[in-house]
Design an enzyme around this catalytic site. Structure first.
Site, short mmCIF file in Angstrom:
data_model
loop_
_atom_site.label_atom_id
_atom_site.label_comp_id
_atom_site.label_asym_id
_atom_site.label_seq_id
_atom_site.Cartn_x
_atom_site.Cartn_y
_atom_site.Cartn_z
CD1 TRP A 36 -2.08 -2.18 1.98
CD2 TRP A 36 -2.91 -1.42 0.05
NE1 TRP A 36 -3.05 -3.06 1.57
CE2 TRP A 36 -3.57 -2.62 0.39
CE3 TRP A 36 -3.25 -0.77 -1.13
CZ2 TRP A 36 -4.57 -3.18 -0.41
CZ3 TRP A 36 -4.25 -1.33 -1.93
CH2 TRP A 36 -4.90 -2.51 -1.57
CG ASP A 77 -3.29 3.88 4.08
OD1 ASP A 77 -4.34 3.67 4.73
OD2 ASP A 77 -2.95 3.20 3.10
CE LYS A 81 -8.89 -3.22 3.82
NZ LYS A 81 -7.77 -2.39 3.44
C1 LIG Z 1 -7.15 -1.98 2.05
C2 LIG Z 1 -6.10 -0.96 2.13
C3 LIG Z 1 -5.97 0.05 1.15
C4 LIG Z 1 -6.84 0.11 -0.07
O1 LIG Z 1 -8.11 0.52 0.25
P1 LIG Z 1 -9.23 0.74 -0.86
O2 LIG Z 1 -10.29 1.41 -0.06
O3 LIG Z 1 -9.60 -0.60 -1.37
O4 LIG Z 1 -8.66 1.60 -1.92
C5 LIG Z 1 -4.99 1.00 1.33
N1 LIG Z 1 -4.18 0.99 2.40
C6 LIG Z 1 -4.27 0.03 3.36
C7 LIG Z 1 -3.34 0.05 4.52
C8 LIG Z 1 -5.22 -0.97 3.23
O5 LIG Z 1 -5.33 -1.92 4.18
#
Ligand SMILES: *Cc1c(COP(=O)(O)O)cnc(C)c1O
Length: 364
Positions: free
Chosen positions: A99, A173, A197
Site C-alpha cells: 500500500w 494511511d 476494514k
Molecule cells: C485496504 C487498504 C488500502 C486500499 O483501500 P481501498 O479502499 O480498497 O482503496 C490502502 N491501504 C491500506 C493500509 C489498506 O489496508
C-alpha cells in the site's frame, strides 16, 4: 455452524451494527422509507453525517481545527488526492509494503518523492526506523498498519517518528488500524483510510484533515479531488455513499458504548496476545512479522518449512470448523487472521483451539 470472519477487508462488523443497518434498509428510523431511497439532502440524513463526524472527533480526541470528511474512491483514491492537494516540490514516504508502494507511485506524478526507508529486501516483515526526514519535504507519509504483511507501527515507533519529522507535516494511511487504539491526531495533518476494514462496508473513505494545511499548492485541483470542496460542503458536495456512512455512524456508536478506544485497545491486545502466543508455542506454525512490529489487526503465520506441505490440509480443516478468510495474501503465503475491532475474543479462541486440535491430530 457458527462462522468466524477473519477476512482482511471487507471485513467483520459488529453483529448489532449489521442488524441495525438491515433495519434501516427496510425502514429508516420509522419514516416508512428505506435508507436506500431517501434523499441525502433530506432532513433525515444530515444528522447522520453530523453524528458520524462528531463521534470520530470524540472517539479519536481530534483537536480543534480538524474536519472529518467522508468521500468515495477508497484509500486508493487518497494515494492521488494527497499529493494532488499537498505535494508542491518534494514528499517523503516510508515504504512498508504494497500500500505504501502504491501511494509512492501516485505521488511521483506530482513531484519529487524521497523514499526515506524500506523493508522491501526482507519482504516487509518489519518497520524500518533508520532514517531521517528531509526537512524541506512538503510532508512525510506513513502506513500505520500493513494489512498484507501483518506489521504495524507500534506506539513507541510512532513516538520516534513524531520526533524525527520535526516540522514536516505527517500524513498517514490508517485504513486497517483506525479506531483500534488511541492515536495522537495532533501529530498529523491528514489521516485517511478506506472504511471497509474497521468501520463500515466498502464504499466510503474517511479523511481527517487539518484545515490550515489545505490550499498550499499552486496547481489547479479538480473540484472533486480538492479536499476543500468536501470540507466546505460537509461531505455533501455530491451524493455521498449514504449507506456506508450510516453504518460507520452505527459502528462509532457501538465503539463509544463499549468504552471508546482505550477499551478497544485492551480488547485488541488480548485477542492478538492470545493468537500470537498460540503461534509462538506451536510446533508447526510460526509468525512471519518481526515480533516488535507485529500487527494487532492482521496476524500472519505460516507452517514451518518442514510442515509446509500441510498448508491445504490445515486450510480445509479450519474451514470445516467455521474459520472464514484465513488464507494469507499471496505475497506472504500461509495464513492471515484479521482481528479487527468487531472480532470477539471467543472467535480468536475458536481459531486457537482449531490450530491446537490440528496439531494434536498429527501425533508429533
Ligand atoms: C485496504 C487498504 C488500502 C486500499 O483501500 P481501498 O479502499 O480498497 O482503496 C490502502 N491501504 C491500506 C493500509 C489498506 O489496508
Amino acid at each position: 455452524m457458527k462462522k468466524y470472519n477473519f477476512n482482511a477487508g471487507p471485513s467483520i462488523l459488529p453483529a448489532e451494527v449489521i442488524k441495525q443497518t438491515a433495519d434501516a434498509v427496510i425502514d429508516f428510523q420509522g419514516e416508512g422509507l428505506s435508507i436506500l431511497e431517501i434523499s441525502h439532502r433530506a432532513k433525515y440524513f444530515q444528522p447522520v453525517v453530523d453524528e458520524a463526524e462528531a463521534l470520530m472527533k470524540e472517539l479519536l480526541n481530534i483537536p480543534e481545527g480538524y474536519r472529518v470528511i467522508f468521500v468515495g474512491g477508497g484509500a486508493s483514491m487518497q494515494f492521488c488526492m494527497v499529493p494532488f492537494n499537498c505535494l508542491e516540490h518534494k514528499a517523503a514516504y516510508l515504504n512498508t509494503g504494497v500500500w505504501s508502494k502504491k501511494a509512492i507511485k501516485e505521488a511521483k506524478a506530482f513531484g519529487e518523492v524521497v523514499e526515506v526507508a524500506t523493508s522491501a529486501a526482507d519482504n516487509f516483515t518489519h518497520i524500518p526506523m533508520d532514517f531521517e526526514v528531509p526537512q524541506d519535504a512538503d510532508y512525510l507519509h506513513i502506513t500505520t498498519n500493513n494489512t498484507i504483511y501483518g506489521t504495524e507501527i507500534s506506539d513507541e515507533k510512532l513516538q520516534a517518528i513524531y520526533a524525527k519529522k520535526g516540522n514536516v507535516p505527517l500524513i498517514a494511511d490508517m485504513s486497517s488500524d483506525i479506531l483500534a487504539r488511541p492515536i495522537d491526531v495532533s501529530q498529523y495533518d491528514i489521516i485517511y483510510g478506506g472504511a471497509q476494514k474497521n468501520l463500515a462496508p466498502a464504499g466510503v473513505t474517511f479523511v481527517i484533515v487539518k484545515e490550515a494545511f489545505l490550499g498550499k499548492v499552486s496547481r489547479h485541483i479538480p473540484t472533486m479531488l480538492d479536499y476543500r470542496t468536501h470540507v466546505e460542503n460537509g461531505s455533501m458536495f455530491n451524493t455521498p455513499p449514504v449507506l456506508p456512512i450510516y453504518t460507520a455512524m452505527l459502528t462509532l456508536r457501538w465503539l463509544k458504548a463499549n468504552g471508546g478506544l482505550e477499551a478497544a485497545l485492551e480488547r485488541n491486545m488480548a485477542k492478538a496476545d492470545l493468537l500470537y502466543k498460540a503461534i509462538d508455542e506451536s510446533k508447526i506454525f510460526e509468525g512471519t512479522a518481526k515480533k516488535e512490529d507485529r500487527s494487532m489487526m492482521n496476524i500472519c503465520f505460516v507452517l514451518k518449512p518442514e510442515y509446509a506441505h500441510l498448508q491445504d490440509d490445515f486450510f480445509k480443516f479450519a474451514t470445516a470448523k467455521g474459520m472464514v478468510g484465513i488464507k494469507g495474501h499471496r505475497l506472504v503465503g500461509g495464513f492471515r487472521a484479521s482481528t479487527y475491532n468487531a472480532m470477539t475474543l471467543e472467535g480468536v479462541q475458536a481459531l486457537v483451539d482449531c490450530m491446537k486440535e490440528y496439531e494434536q491430530s498429527l501425533n508429533l
